[in-house]
Write a protein that holds these residues in place. Structure first.
Motif, short mmCIF file in Angstrom:
data_model
loop_
_atom_site.label_atom_id
_atom_site.label_comp_id
_atom_site.label_asym_id
_atom_site.label_seq_id
_atom_site.Cartn_x
_atom_site.Cartn_y
_atom_site.Cartn_z
N PRO A 165 0.83 -1.20 0.00
CA PRO A 165 0.00 0.00 0.00
C PRO A 165 0.87 1.25 0.00
CG PRO A 165 0.11 -0.89 2.21
CD PRO A 165 0.87 -1.85 1.33
N THR A 187 -1.14 -1.07 -4.28
CA THR A 187 -2.43 -0.44 -3.99
C THR A 187 -2.18 1.00 -3.58
OG1 THR A 187 -3.33 -2.55 -3.23
CG2 THR A 187 -4.52 -0.54 -2.61
N VAL A 188 -2.72 1.93 -4.37
CA VAL A 188 -2.53 3.36 -4.12
C VAL A 188 -3.82 3.93 -3.58
CG1 VAL A 188 -1.81 5.56 -5.10
CG2 VAL A 188 -0.88 3.41 -6.03
N SER A 189 -3.76 4.52 -2.42
CA SER A 189 -4.95 5.09 -1.78
C SER A 189 -5.01 6.59 -2.01
CB SER A 189 -4.94 4.79 -0.29
OG SER A 189 -3.78 5.32 0.32
N SER A 190 -6.24 7.09 -2.14
CA SER A 190 -6.42 8.53 -2.39
C SER A 190 -6.48 9.32 -1.10
CB SER A 190 -7.70 8.75 -3.19
OG SER A 190 -8.80 8.20 -2.50
N THR A 194 -3.15 1.42 -9.18
CA THR A 194 -3.42 0.20 -8.42
C THR A 194 -3.60 -0.98 -9.36
OG1 THR A 194 -4.44 1.41 -6.58
CG2 THR A 194 -5.06 -0.90 -6.86
N ARG A 219 -0.70 7.26 -8.40
CA ARG A 219 -2.11 7.66 -8.40
C ARG A 219 -2.96 6.44 -8.12
NH1 ARG A 219 -1.31 10.76 -13.98
NH2 ARG A 219 -2.21 8.83 -14.75
N PRO A 220 -4.20 6.65 -7.68
CA PRO A 220 -5.07 5.49 -7.42
C PRO A 220 -5.25 4.58 -8.64
CG PRO A 220 -5.96 7.43 -6.35
CD PRO A 220 -4.78 7.90 -7.16
N ASP A 221 -5.22 5.14 -9.84
CA ASP A 221 -5.39 4.29 -11.02
C ASP A 221 -4.12 3.52 -11.38
OD1 ASP A 221 -5.31 6.92 -13.60
OD2 ASP A 221 -3.90 6.37 -12.03
N PRO A 248 0.28 5.82 -0.33
CA PRO A 248 -0.65 6.92 -0.54
C PRO A 248 -0.43 7.59 -1.88
CG PRO A 248 1.10 7.60 0.95
CD PRO A 248 1.30 6.13 0.70
N ALA A 249 -1.46 8.20 -2.41
CA ALA A 249 -1.34 8.93 -3.66
C ALA A 249 -0.23 9.97 -3.54
CB ALA A 249 -2.66 9.59 -4.02
#
Length: 125
Positions: free
Chosen positions: A11, A122-125, A91, A87-89, A13-14
């Motif tokens: 994981p 996994t990128v979280s926003s 992921t 970025r979240p996309d 973060p963005a």
């Protein structure tokens, strides 16, 4: 049987960065390597291609060229993917691929013979 093992996913973060590693069982240095990724419900897409040891050529899709860099690691059988400003996309499951000897630069999945099991990013926003 060629074995490829990815690591470094997790994981993040963005806006963060991540470094993925792929170690191969190949004993020759004359092989090309690549990274692909596959998000749920989407096709696997090419992220980066690097030529054999001693040749510095790389290939990236235009959409990622400003944020990623592929390189050979300190060991002959290691490849590294540096990803920045995630970025979240982004992921997806990230896969390592390899082909023995040189080849035309390609980010097509059907161009590659050997695959790893993948590492999840996994990128979280």
């Amino acid at each position: 049987q060629v074995r490829l093992v990815e690591s470094g996913g997790g994981p993040v973060p963005a806006g963060g960065s991540l470094t993925l590693s792929c170690v191969s069982s190949l004993t020759t240095k004359y092989y090309c390597m690549a990274w692909f990724r596959q998000a749920p419900g989407k096709e696997r897409e090419g992220v980066a291609h690097i030529d054999t040891v001693g040749v510095s050529g790389t290939l990236y899709p235009n959409t990622l060229i400003d944020r990623i860099a592929i390189s050979r690691g300190n060991a002959t059988n290691e490849m590294v993917l540096q990803m920045n400003n995630l970025r979240p996309d982004d992921t997806a499951m990230y896969y390592c691929a390899a082909n023995v000897d040189r080849m035309s630069y390609s980010l097509r999945t059907d161009s590659w013979s050997y695959w790893g099991q993948g590492t999840q990013v996994t990128v979280s926003s």
